[in-house]
Design a protein around this motif. Structure first.
Motif, PDB file in Angstrom:
ATOM      1  N   LEU A   1      17.202  22.810 -20.297  1.00  0.00           N
ATOM      2  CA  LEU A   1      16.522  23.384 -21.453  1.00  0.00           C
ATOM      3  C   LEU A   1      16.990  22.704 -22.735  1.00  0.00           C
ATOM      4  CD1 LEU A   1      16.590  27.199 -20.582  1.00  0.00           C
ATOM      5  CD2 LEU A   1      14.577  25.744 -20.727  1.00  0.00           C
ATOM      6  N   ALA A   2      18.308  22.557 -22.872  1.00  0.00           N
ATOM      7  CA  ALA A   2      18.858  21.906 -24.067  1.00  0.00           C
ATOM      8  C   ALA A   2      18.368  20.472 -24.183  1.00  0.00           C
ATOM      9  CB  ALA A   2      20.384  21.953 -24.024  1.00  0.00           C
ATOM     10  N   GLU A   3      18.318  19.765 -23.051  1.00  0.00           N
ATOM     11  CA  GLU A   3      17.843  18.376 -23.059  1.00  0.00           C
ATOM     12  C   GLU A   3      16.379  18.316 -23.481  1.00  0.00           C
ATOM     13  OE1 GLU A   3      16.006  14.728 -21.791  1.00  0.00           O
ATOM     14  OE2 GLU A   3      15.572  16.686 -20.895  1.00  0.00           O
ATOM     15  N   GLY A   4      15.587  19.269 -23.013  1.00  0.00           N
ATOM     16  CA  GLY A   4      14.177  19.294 -23.381  1.00  0.00           C
ATOM     17  C   GLY A   4      13.976  19.527 -24.863  1.00  0.00           C
ATOM     18  N   PHE A   5      14.731  20.465 -25.434  1.00  0.00           N
ATOM     19  CA  PHE A   5      14.601  20.751 -26.867  1.00  0.00           C
ATOM     20  C   PHE A   5      15.096  19.588 -27.719  1.00  0.00           C
ATOM     21  CE2 PHE A   5      14.303  25.241 -25.496  1.00  0.00           C
ATOM     22  CZ  PHE A   5      13.180  25.605 -26.236  1.00  0.00           C
ATOM     23  N   GLU A   6      16.093  18.863 -27.242  1.00  0.00           N
ATOM     24  CA  GLU A   6      16.568  17.714 -28.010  1.00  0.00           C
ATOM     25  C   GLU A   6      15.571  16.558 -27.945  1.00  0.00           C
ATOM     26  OE1 GLU A   6      20.019  14.687 -27.141  1.00  0.00           O
ATOM     27  OE2 GLU A   6      20.787  16.344 -28.354  1.00  0.00           O
ATOM     28  N   ARG A   7      14.967  16.405 -26.777  1.00  0.00           N
ATOM     29  CA  ARG A   7      14.026  15.303 -26.578  1.00  0.00           C
ATOM     30  C   ARG A   7      12.714  15.523 -27.324  1.00  0.00           C
ATOM     31  NH1 ARG A   7      10.871  15.848 -22.403  1.00  0.00           N
ATOM     32  NH2 ARG A   7      12.507  16.985 -21.271  1.00  0.00           N
ATOM     33  N   GLN A   8      12.284  16.770 -27.427  1.00  0.00           N
ATOM     34  CA  GLN A   8      10.970  17.063 -28.006  1.00  0.00           C
ATOM     35  C   GLN A   8      11.082  18.273 -28.928  1.00  0.00           C
ATOM     36  OE1 GLN A   8       7.930  17.502 -25.046  1.00  0.00           O
ATOM     37  NE2 GLN A   8       6.438  18.350 -26.474  1.00  0.00           N
ATOM     38  N   GLU A   9      10.826  18.068 -30.191  1.00  0.00           N
ATOM     39  CA  GLU A   9      11.015  19.130 -31.189  1.00  0.00           C
ATOM     40  C   GLU A   9      10.177  20.373 -30.877  1.00  0.00           C
ATOM     41  OE1 GLU A   9      10.705  19.755 -36.049  1.00  0.00           O
ATOM     42  OE2 GLU A   9      10.425  17.775 -35.161  1.00  0.00           O
TER      43      GLU A   9
END
Length: 310
Positions: A89-97
């Motif tokens: 989840l954290a990786e997804g939020f960092e990758r895509q605003e």
């Protein structure tokens, strides 16, 4: 008389507009509340498949965990998977605003109904805010059910050097899993039909009951024995795509032919990258902590508390 008409019209106007005004006020208050909650890191927006909804981050972490791993697993294995869920989840939020996760999940009420809330919520709570990082960034925390006996190198499987923590790791305990070996039998016609759903122009010069006559040839494997590329007729495709087209448990397979069919014998369950859930369970039963499990399957990574970023 004129005043009465004006008053009546005013009453009608208010009756018509009042519901819209109230709805706007309620919606505005909800939006303001949501914005405040999102800023505090408590709430995220998720895609349910039927729309979007807001949910507490840790409730969603627990809900996804309940879908991804057997709740009867050892506590340390569940904790390892909880960290994986939160990390992705954290990786997804960092990758895509504007990231909106869409992983299937259970609500707390559904977990309580199934009698699994205690162990799932305990795993999420005891690892709250913990994620895996490589350097200062959350990793792509891949996982699968059972490996071939060792996990895979991303540099081979994904042809990318972006994931230095996804490397070949010994997981030889996986060979003891009940679903480690599977046998799938298909006729040559069925194999061609399934492959043509993705490759409609696929051409086969000959037919018969053997892989050779069907012109199936494994072209390359990675260091963990998973098929990287395979040729069917005049078409070359990735091993993982062949696995998905034929609905095979794994792309680590061999083939045997005879009696009008091609038997495909697979090892493991899933793509083979990252943490083996069966291997994690065996490590937990052997006394390993969740941090030791994660360190074994994602070498070079560190456990950190996620920054508030939602």
């Amino acid at each position: 008389m004129k005043n009465k008409i004006q008053i009546a019209l005013m009453v009608v106007f208010i009756m018509i507009c009042l519901p819209y005004v109230l709805t706007w006020m309620i919606s505005y208050n909800d939006r303001e509340k949501f914005i405040a909650q999102r800023a505090s890191g408590d709430i995220i927006t998720v895609d349910t498949g039927d729309g979007v909804r807001e949910i507490a981050f840790e409730d969603y972490t627990a809900g996804v965990l309940a879908m991804q791993m057997d709740p009867k697993s050892s506590p340390e294995a569940l904790k390892a998977q909880a960290v994986i869920v939160r990390t992705n989840l954290a990786e997804g939020f960092e990758r895509q605003e504007a990231y909106v996760p869409g992983e299937p999940y259970m609500t707390v009420a559904q977990m309580e109904e199934k009698g699994i809330s205690e162990q799932i919520l305990a795993a999420a709570e005891s690892t709250k805010d913990e994620i895996l990082c490589y350097g200062d960034r959350p990793i792509m925390a891949s996982f699968h059910a059972i490996s071939s006996g060792s996990t895979r190198n991303a540099s081979e499987a994904l042809k990318s050097d972006e994931y230095p923590y996804l490397v070949q790791v010994d997981s030889s305990q996986d060979v003891r899993a009940a679903d480690y070996l599977k046998r799938v039998e298909l006729t040559p016609a069925q194999i061609v039909e399934k492959c043509r759903t993705e490759y409609p122009q696929l051409s086969v010069a000959q037919s018969g009951d053997s892989a050779e006559r069907l012109q199936i040839k494994i072209l390359s494997r990675d260091s963990s024995d998973y098929v990287l590329s395979i040729q069917v007729g005049d078409t070359v495709m990735p091993g993982e795509q062949f696995r998905k087209l034929l609905d095979l448990p794994s792309s680590c397979f061999t083939m045997e032919a005879g009696n009008g069919a091609v038997a495909i014998i697979t090892k493991g369950l899933g793509h083979g990258l990252g943490m083996s859930q069966y291997g994690a369970e065996q490590m937990a039963e052997g006394g390993s902590t969740y941090s030791e499990i994660l360190a074994a399957y994602f070498p070079g990574t560190v456990l950190v508390k996620k920054a508030e970023q939602f």
